[in-house]
Design an enzyme around this catalytic site. Sequence first.
Site, short mmCIF file in Angstrom:
data_model
loop_
_atom_site.label_atom_id
_atom_site.label_comp_id
_atom_site.label_asym_id
_atom_site.label_seq_id
_atom_site.Cartn_x
_atom_site.Cartn_y
_atom_site.Cartn_z
N ASP A 134 43.07 41.10 43.64
CA ASP A 134 43.17 40.27 42.45
C ASP A 134 43.05 41.14 41.20
O ASP A 134 42.40 42.20 41.23
CB ASP A 134 42.05 39.23 42.41
CG ASP A 134 42.19 38.19 43.52
OD1 ASP A 134 43.31 38.03 44.03
OD2 ASP A 134 41.17 37.56 43.86
N TYR A 175 33.83 44.52 51.22
CA TYR A 175 33.74 44.22 49.80
C TYR A 175 32.28 44.12 49.35
O TYR A 175 31.40 43.73 50.13
CB TYR A 175 34.40 42.88 49.48
CG TYR A 175 35.87 42.79 49.79
CD1 TYR A 175 36.83 43.03 48.80
CD2 TYR A 175 36.32 42.45 51.06
CE1 TYR A 175 38.19 42.93 49.07
CE2 TYR A 175 37.67 42.34 51.34
CZ TYR A 175 38.59 42.59 50.35
OH TYR A 175 39.94 42.49 50.63
N ASP A 205 36.78 32.13 40.66
CA ASP A 205 36.11 33.28 40.04
C ASP A 205 35.86 32.95 38.58
O ASP A 205 36.36 31.95 38.04
CB ASP A 205 36.92 34.57 40.21
CG ASP A 205 38.29 34.51 39.55
OD1 ASP A 205 38.37 34.16 38.36
OD2 ASP A 205 39.30 34.82 40.23
N ARG A 261 36.80 35.12 47.47
CA ARG A 261 36.53 34.06 46.50
C ARG A 261 36.25 32.74 47.22
O ARG A 261 35.33 32.00 46.86
CB ARG A 261 37.73 33.89 45.56
CG ARG A 261 37.90 35.01 44.55
CD ARG A 261 39.13 34.77 43.70
NE ARG A 261 40.37 34.98 44.44
CZ ARG A 261 41.39 34.15 44.47
NH1 ARG A 261 41.32 33.00 43.82
NH2 ARG A 261 42.48 34.44 45.12
#
Length: 311
Positions: free
Chosen positions: A54, A82, A96, A189
Amino acid sequence: MVLYGDIFIRKADYNMYNGIITVDKPAGMSSHGVINRLRRILGQKKIGHGGTLDPMATGVLPIFAGGATRVTEFVQESDKEYLVTMRLGVVTDTQDITGTVTDTRPVTCGRAEVEELIPRFVGTQLQVPPMYSAVQVDGQRLYKLARSGIEVEREAREITINSIVLTGFDEEAHEYTLDVSCSKGTFIRTLCADMGKALGCGAAITALRRIRTGDFTLEDAYTLEELAEHGENGTLKGLFRCADMFFMDLGRITLNERNEERLRNGAPVYLTRFPAGKYRVYGKTLGFMGLGEIRETDRRPELWLSNGLWL
């Protein structure tokens, strides 16, 4: 034994950058934006990446240049890791903090509840892709539909969360940082939004950094500024890793200069002493050229090139 095929290195490609390099993607830039920047730095168009990030996300973005673009599928299949920070009590349309806030709720839980919840989200499970994603439904990207105010039904997909570790927290700000190892196709997310929903207060991520894709890590990554500097200094080629890193479990065939030239020109190359199976094929001057496979036939074994993996 005959070496033949219909995909060959073109002479025009010999001076291109061929190989894999890891970029530390900056925030605020799309993965495609990174590709466009690198096309200017490298001076060539044949570049791909190994997994979209993203725009708000940073971190490991494997880049494939020249003939190495043929092996992007191997890294896209890899597990990823992550570091993500989620804020409880807020819900946005993008899941987000860059999106539009659609709801705020009181937070009545803390670290203990978050840690207690984590095991429920580890393992193989179904996840519905978010509307703000590059997933296609009926040939259309979901994020394009979302930007037009259209929401469509999405089919849940199977993912695997290998592990989730709480690495930091700020209970006053209701923010929790997680180290997540997961399979391909996982939306971090959505994972955090689902965790927020399970806690009863909602959640949106405030930071996302990919620290590993397969064997590619931040320790091996370069910023775009560093790559631009290497480009100016003429030292870029030394930073690229060979695409054969994915196939080191296969045997090796190295062609002499004469056979390498014959192969480049589309002529057959006769070899001996190799049993049936797949091989890494190298040229004495070109280095790694692609994959080949020797097959037994009624007359004699033949070594042929694997279409799609001939660099």
